[in-house]
Design a protein around this motif. Structure first.
Motif, PDB file in Angstrom:
ATOM      1  N   SER A 245      47.297 -19.816 -25.606  1.00  0.00           N
ATOM      2  CA  SER A 245      46.887 -20.606 -26.769  1.00  0.00           C
ATOM      3  C   SER A 245      48.100 -21.244 -27.440  1.00  0.00           C
ATOM      4  N   ASP A 246      49.184 -20.468 -27.559  1.00  0.00           N
ATOM      5  CA  ASP A 246      50.378 -20.952 -28.251  1.00  0.00           C
ATOM      6  C   ASP A 246      51.001 -22.168 -27.571  1.00  0.00           C
ATOM      7  N   ILE A 247      51.001 -22.178 -26.241  1.00  0.00           N
ATOM      8  CA  ILE A 247      51.639 -23.298 -25.538  1.00  0.00           C
ATOM      9  C   ILE A 247      50.651 -24.416 -25.220  1.00  0.00           C
ATOM     10  N   GLY A 248      49.403 -24.247 -25.638  1.00  0.00           N
ATOM     11  CA  GLY A 248      48.424 -25.309 -25.472  1.00  0.00           C
ATOM     12  C   GLY A 248      47.891 -25.491 -24.065  1.00  0.00           C
ATOM     13  N   VAL A 249      48.021 -24.458 -23.236  1.00  0.00           N
ATOM     14  CA  VAL A 249      47.510 -24.551 -21.866  1.00  0.00           C
ATOM     15  C   VAL A 249      45.990 -24.459 -21.856  1.00  0.00           C
ATOM     16  N   ILE A 250      45.436 -23.746 -22.825  1.00  0.00           N
ATOM     17  CA  ILE A 250      43.980 -23.662 -22.951  1.00  0.00           C
ATOM     18  C   ILE A 250      43.563 -24.132 -24.345  1.00  0.00           C
ATOM     19  N   GLY A 251      42.408 -24.775 -24.409  1.00  0.00           N
ATOM     20  CA  GLY A 251      41.878 -25.213 -25.683  1.00  0.00           C
ATOM     21  C   GLY A 251      41.011 -24.131 -26.302  1.00  0.00           C
ATOM     22  N   ASN A 252      40.582 -24.369 -27.518  1.00  0.00           N
ATOM     23  CA  ASN A 252      39.757 -23.382 -28.222  1.00  0.00           C
ATOM     24  C   ASN A 252      38.477 -23.047 -27.464  1.00  0.00           C
TER      25      ASN A 252
END
Length: 224
Positions: free
Chosen positions: A176-183
């Protein structure tokens, strides 16, 4: 009958866990991650982000054979994970990196599990033969020795639980922190890792059930 009453719930959970992990992994292996990152990409990215670039990432044959090797500082990813950009692949890759992060930070339960490995290897192979000999010879002392040895196996399984759960929590947070997956992808990754966690829970419950059965045998032999 008593043995079945103790072991049957754990056996059913184990069978369900195996089914759940395979079906969940298969399902989310067909869901492409929005970032397009592969398991290898995620592993390398997270390792570098946490300042542990000395850990290598390499492919390994087999299905669900992914693991972190603390001896060689290597994250090994199975064929279905290494070059795959699915939700399942990046979730599993991040989980294994979670173990590498634990190792780098000297996470207590992981350190304890590493120390227990040689003891557990010996205990798992020696406990049942000793128990069996004790039963055949009706020697309560031998049965007790077998129980003490098997207790080390149970302890290993219990220590494994926080190690695995913590690695999964780290994986979700890092992704989540590095934005590899969305909410919208977070719940999917959690389902993949949650299914895998069931296998460790089932193994721990099975070991506990066996230990309880051995203790009942010992108490019965002591009364005799």
């Amino acid at each position: 009958m008593l043995y079945l009453m103790l072991i049957l719930p754990a056996l059913i959970l184990s069978m369900y866990a195996q089914f759940k992990v395979k079906s969940t992994f298969r399902r989310y292996s067909n869901v492409r991650a929005s970032s397009g990152a592969t398991g290898r990409d995620v592993a390398v990215n997270l390792l570098n982000r946490n300042g542990i670039g000395r850990v290598h990432v390499e492919p390994i044959a087999g299905n669900l054979t992914d693991h972190y090797d603390p001896q060689s500082y290597t994250v090994r990813l199975s064929e279905a994970v290494y070059g795959n950009d699915s939700i399942a692949a990046i979730g599993v890759a991040a989980h294994e990196v979670g173990h590498a992060i634990q190792h780098g930070q000297q996470y207590g339960p992981l350190e304890l599990r590493h120390k227990l490995v040689p003891v557990t290897n010996f205990a798992s192979s020696a406990s049942f033969p000793i128990l069996l000999i004790g039963l055949l010879l009706q020697q309560a002392n031998l049965i007790l020795v077998g129980i003490v040895l098997f207790s080390a196996v149970v302890l290993f399984h219990l220590v494994t639980l926080p190690v695995e759960f913590n690695a999964s929590r780290r994986a979700v947070a890092q992704l989540s922190d590095i934005g590899v997956i969305g909410n919208d992808e977070v719940p999917m990754v959690k389902k993949v890792l949650g299914a895998a966690a069931l296998t460790y829970l089932a193994a721990a419950l099975s070991a506990i059930a066996n230990l309880l059965y051995y203790l009942l045998i010992f108490m019965g032999s002591a009364d005799d």
